[in-house]
Design a protein around this motif. Structure first.
Motif, mmCIF file in Angstrom:
data_model
loop_
_atom_site.group_PDB
_atom_site.id
_atom_site.type_symbol
_atom_site.label_atom_id
_atom_site.label_comp_id
_atom_site.label_asym_id
_atom_site.label_seq_id
_atom_site.Cartn_x
_atom_site.Cartn_y
_atom_site.Cartn_z
ATOM 1 N N GLY A 177 17.797 43.191 -16.105
ATOM 2 C CA GLY A 177 17.194 41.876 -16.281
ATOM 3 C C GLY A 177 17.598 41.202 -17.571
ATOM 4 N N ARG A 178 18.860 41.351 -17.970
ATOM 5 C CA ARG A 178 19.330 40.780 -19.241
ATOM 6 C C ARG A 178 19.607 39.285 -19.094
ATOM 7 N NH1 ARG A 178 21.537 44.809 -22.549
ATOM 8 N NH2 ARG A 178 20.223 46.662 -22.360
ATOM 9 N N ARG A 179 18.813 38.464 -19.761
ATOM 10 C CA ARG A 179 18.990 37.014 -19.679
ATOM 11 C C ARG A 179 20.292 36.571 -20.346
ATOM 12 N NH1 ARG A 179 13.047 35.335 -21.842
ATOM 13 N NH2 ARG A 179 13.730 36.863 -23.383
ATOM 14 N N ASP A 239 23.101 38.279 -20.792
ATOM 15 C CA ASP A 239 24.252 38.657 -19.962
ATOM 16 C C ASP A 239 24.359 37.768 -18.730
ATOM 17 O OD1 ASP A 239 25.281 40.817 -21.477
ATOM 18 O OD2 ASP A 239 23.655 42.093 -20.770
ATOM 19 N N THR A 240 23.216 37.384 -18.175
ATOM 20 C CA THR A 240 23.233 36.506 -16.997
ATOM 21 C C THR A 240 23.857 35.163 -17.325
ATOM 22 O OG1 THR A 240 21.204 37.555 -16.154
ATOM 23 C CG2 THR A 240 21.811 35.421 -15.222
ATOM 24 N N SER A 241 23.388 34.546 -18.408
ATOM 25 C CA SER A 241 23.927 33.227 -18.772
ATOM 26 C C SER A 241 25.392 33.329 -19.152
ATOM 27 C CB SER A 241 23.113 32.621 -19.915
ATOM 28 O OG SER A 241 23.254 33.375 -21.107
ATOM 29 N N GLU A 242 25.778 34.375 -19.887
ATOM 30 C CA GLU A 242 27.173 34.530 -20.299
ATOM 31 C C GLU A 242 28.081 34.687 -19.087
ATOM 32 O OE1 GLU A 242 28.322 36.776 -24.000
ATOM 33 O OE2 GLU A 242 29.104 38.159 -22.490
ATOM 34 N N PHE A 243 27.699 35.520 -18.138
ATOM 35 C CA PHE A 243 28.494 35.781 -16.945
ATOM 36 C C PHE A 243 28.709 34.498 -16.136
ATOM 37 C CE2 PHE A 243 28.514 37.015 -12.383
ATOM 38 C CZ PHE A 243 29.726 37.690 -12.354
ATOM 39 N N VAL A 244 27.633 33.780 -15.891
ATOM 40 C CA VAL A 244 27.725 32.550 -15.085
ATOM 41 C C VAL A 244 28.543 31.491 -15.810
ATOM 42 C CG1 VAL A 244 26.399 30.659 -14.079
ATOM 43 C CG2 VAL A 244 25.570 33.009 -13.859
ATOM 44 N N LEU A 245 28.315 31.340 -17.112
ATOM 45 C CA LEU A 245 28.998 30.287 -17.863
ATOM 46 C C LEU A 245 30.492 30.557 -17.994
ATOM 47 C CD1 LEU A 245 26.373 29.535 -20.654
ATOM 48 C CD2 LEU A 245 27.005 28.093 -18.719
ATOM 49 N N VAL A 290 11.353 31.157 -14.189
ATOM 50 C CA VAL A 290 11.723 32.572 -14.178
ATOM 51 C C VAL A 290 11.708 33.187 -15.577
ATOM 52 C CG1 VAL A 290 13.619 34.168 -13.684
ATOM 53 C CG2 VAL A 290 13.077 32.332 -12.072
ATOM 54 N N MET A 291 12.098 32.408 -16.585
ATOM 55 C CA MET A 291 12.260 32.944 -17.930
ATOM 56 C C MET A 291 10.993 33.616 -18.453
ATOM 57 S SD MET A 291 13.440 30.979 -21.421
ATOM 58 C CE MET A 291 15.069 30.634 -20.781
ATOM 59 N N ASN A 292 9.852 33.052 -18.115
ATOM 60 C CA ASN A 292 8.603 33.569 -18.655
ATOM 61 C C ASN A 292 8.042 34.730 -17.848
ATOM 62 O OD1 ASN A 292 8.218 31.447 -20.788
ATOM 63 N ND2 ASN A 292 8.365 30.145 -18.979
ATOM 64 N N SER A 293 8.826 35.217 -16.878
ATOM 65 C CA SER A 293 8.429 36.401 -16.115
ATOM 66 C C SER A 293 9.475 37.505 -16.229
ATOM 67 C CB SER A 293 8.217 36.022 -14.636
ATOM 68 O OG SER A 293 7.159 35.100 -14.484
ATOM 69 N N ARG A 296 11.695 43.133 -15.427
ATOM 70 C CA ARG A 296 12.266 44.348 -16.000
ATOM 71 C C ARG A 296 11.449 45.573 -15.611
ATOM 72 N NH1 ARG A 296 13.624 41.717 -21.942
ATOM 73 N NH2 ARG A 296 15.569 40.680 -21.307
ATOM 74 N N LYS A 297 10.132 45.414 -15.513
ATOM 75 C CA LYS A 297 9.297 46.538 -15.067
ATOM 76 C C LYS A 297 9.648 46.927 -13.631
ATOM 77 C CE LYS A 297 5.396 45.335 -18.058
ATOM 78 N NZ LYS A 297 3.988 44.842 -18.101
ATOM 79 N N VAL A 298 9.885 45.907 -12.791
ATOM 80 C CA VAL A 298 10.265 46.178 -11.405
ATOM 81 C C VAL A 298 11.636 46.840 -11.343
ATOM 82 C CG1 VAL A 298 10.880 45.095 -9.199
ATOM 83 C CG2 VAL A 298 8.851 44.315 -10.451
ATOM 84 N N ALA A 299 12.563 46.328 -12.143
ATOM 85 C CA ALA A 299 13.938 46.835 -12.103
ATOM 86 C C ALA A 299 14.039 48.272 -12.604
ATOM 87 C CB ALA A 299 14.846 45.932 -12.929
ATOM 88 N N LYS A 300 13.185 48.639 -13.574
ATOM 89 C CA LYS A 300 13.261 49.975 -14.153
ATOM 90 C C LYS A 300 12.381 50.989 -13.436
ATOM 91 C CE LYS A 300 14.573 48.430 -18.791
ATOM 92 N NZ LYS A 300 14.210 48.425 -20.237
#
Length: 413
Positions: A161-163, A165-171, A200-203, A208-212
């Protein structure tokens, strides 16, 4: 702001999205908080607005590209470099994955995780170079290297759930097509992404709890997250990041405990001086003592929360700390201008500094300086090696398709 095609890829748009989705939702709940020190919220608003204005001003004040990167590059050498960087970075990600879980998942890692992560960042550099080269030339080898790097990005996005990394990858992907082919996503879609991102940002913590969890992330469990409820709670009660900023700015103002930029020096020492080599005592001698503003308050930042770049700037130079955001806007604008002239180094640096530019708002301003130093160590020698022994940069056609871009006209409007 969005009247001209491509403006959604300019730094002020992303900075505005951060202010809208991260800062703004935290303010209503704090505005009426009777327990805040008198006048502290008003000071924070003045600092926040001044940083936003200076950021825009730094971007608007120039249309000159950064000429230091105005060179033609050998795509073949860049692809070779992308493969080497990707392989090296992947090796260290492999080493990280084999660390004990209790060491790998530390919220404040030290020792081997820090050292491995330092070198693992090379994979992102290889992915960026490969993506640029593929979009520019259509090289199948570059595509293979880019897909290899994408697997690592997706692992961190889906399972961690790395925000950032997500933005970097898409951009990286979107900007490659914009700079090289002039293609852009619809502006309505970009605005919708900002709204969804706010929700989404504020959740992220819940995701991350779900993902881990042992069973791993699943769509059903993700859909059970109360995205709307979390946002409503934030609007009603305020957020920890801006709360930290309010207390820190007020304490600094009342006690005038400025660091005059020592924070940046200390962070560089922490990140780039290995205690395993120099010894802990020598490393400690390099740090400049800085007083902790929270020692003057009854507030303790929540674990995992940030202090925002606005408080960081204020801590260095009082209200004049907004100059940091002016410089960030100025540097990114000059890189963007170079990127629009098809300078590969300009494109590469703008792509990788854009996410740290957003983190300068949500976390602290040091991200820009930190990544610049890291790039200087691992990538600048590669760019020098890949430079063609020809005259300095001249505008060319956009690879296999697209119009010629004349640098004399690209920013005349």
């Amino acid at each position: 702001m969005l009247g001209r095609k491509g403006r959604i890829y300019e730094y002020p748009f992303f900075a505005g999205a951060m202010f809208f989705s991260f800062v703004l939702p935290q303010l209503p709940g704090l505005a009426g908080d009777p327990y805040l020190p008198e006048g502290a919220f008003a000071k924070t608003m003045v600092v926040t607005l001044s940083c936003a204005v200076m950021l825009w001003l730094g971007w608007a004040v120039t249309n000159r590209p950064m000429r230091a990167f105005a060179y033609e590059m050998s795509e073949q050498r860049l692809i070779t470099a992308a493969a080497a960087l990707s392989a090296a970075g992947a090796f260290f990600y492999f080493k990280i994955s084999h660390l004990p879980v209790e060491v790998r998942d530390l919220s404040l890692p030290t020792g081997l995780p820090v050292a491995y992560n330092f070198f693992a960042k090379m994979l992102g550099y290889g992915f960026t170079l490969a993506t640029i080269c593929f979009v520019r030339t259509g090289s199948r080898l570059a595509l293979v290297i880019a897909l290899f790097g994408a697997m690592f990005y997706l692992e961190r996005i889906i399972f961690a759930g790395r925000r950032g990394d997500t933005s970097e990858f898409v951009l990286i992907i979107l900007l490659s097509y914009w700079f090289e082919r002039g293609r852009t996503v619809p502006r309505a879609l970009a605005l919708a992404a900002v709204l969804v991102g706010t929700l989404v940002m504020n959740s992220t913590g819940d995701y991350r709890k779900v993902a881990k969890a042992e069973e791993g992330p699943s769509l059903d469990r993700v859909m059970q997250i109360d995205f709307v409820g979390n946002l409503k709670d934030l609007l009603a009660n305020g957020g920890p990041e801006m709360l930290n900023a309010v207390y820190k700015i007020n304490a600094i103002d009342e006690n005038m405990i400025l660091d005059f930029g020592a924070f940046h020096w200390n962070t560089l020492v922490f990140n780039y001086i290995p205690a395993q080599v120099t010894g802990t005592e020598f490393k400690d001698l390099l740090f400049i003592p800085i007083r902790n503003p929270y020692a003057f308050t009854a507030h303790a930042p929540a674990t995992g929360s940030t202090e925002t770049g606005m408080a960081d700037g204020f801590g260095s130079f009082w209200y004049f700390g907004a100059i940091k955001f002016f410089l960030i806007g100025l540097v990114l604008k000059r890189l963007y201008c170079a990127a629009m002239q098809r300078s590969i180094p300009g494109q590469f640096l703008y792509m990788l500094l854009l996410t740290p530019g957003m983190l300068a708002i949500t976390h602290h301003t040091h991200f820009i300086l930190n990544i610049w130093v890291h790039l200087s160590i691992f990538v600048y020698p590669v760019l020098l090696w890949s430079r063609k022994p020809a005259d300095r940069f001249a505008p060319t056609t956009l690879g296999r398709s697209g119009p010629i871009r004349d640098p004399r006209r690209a920013f005349s409007a």
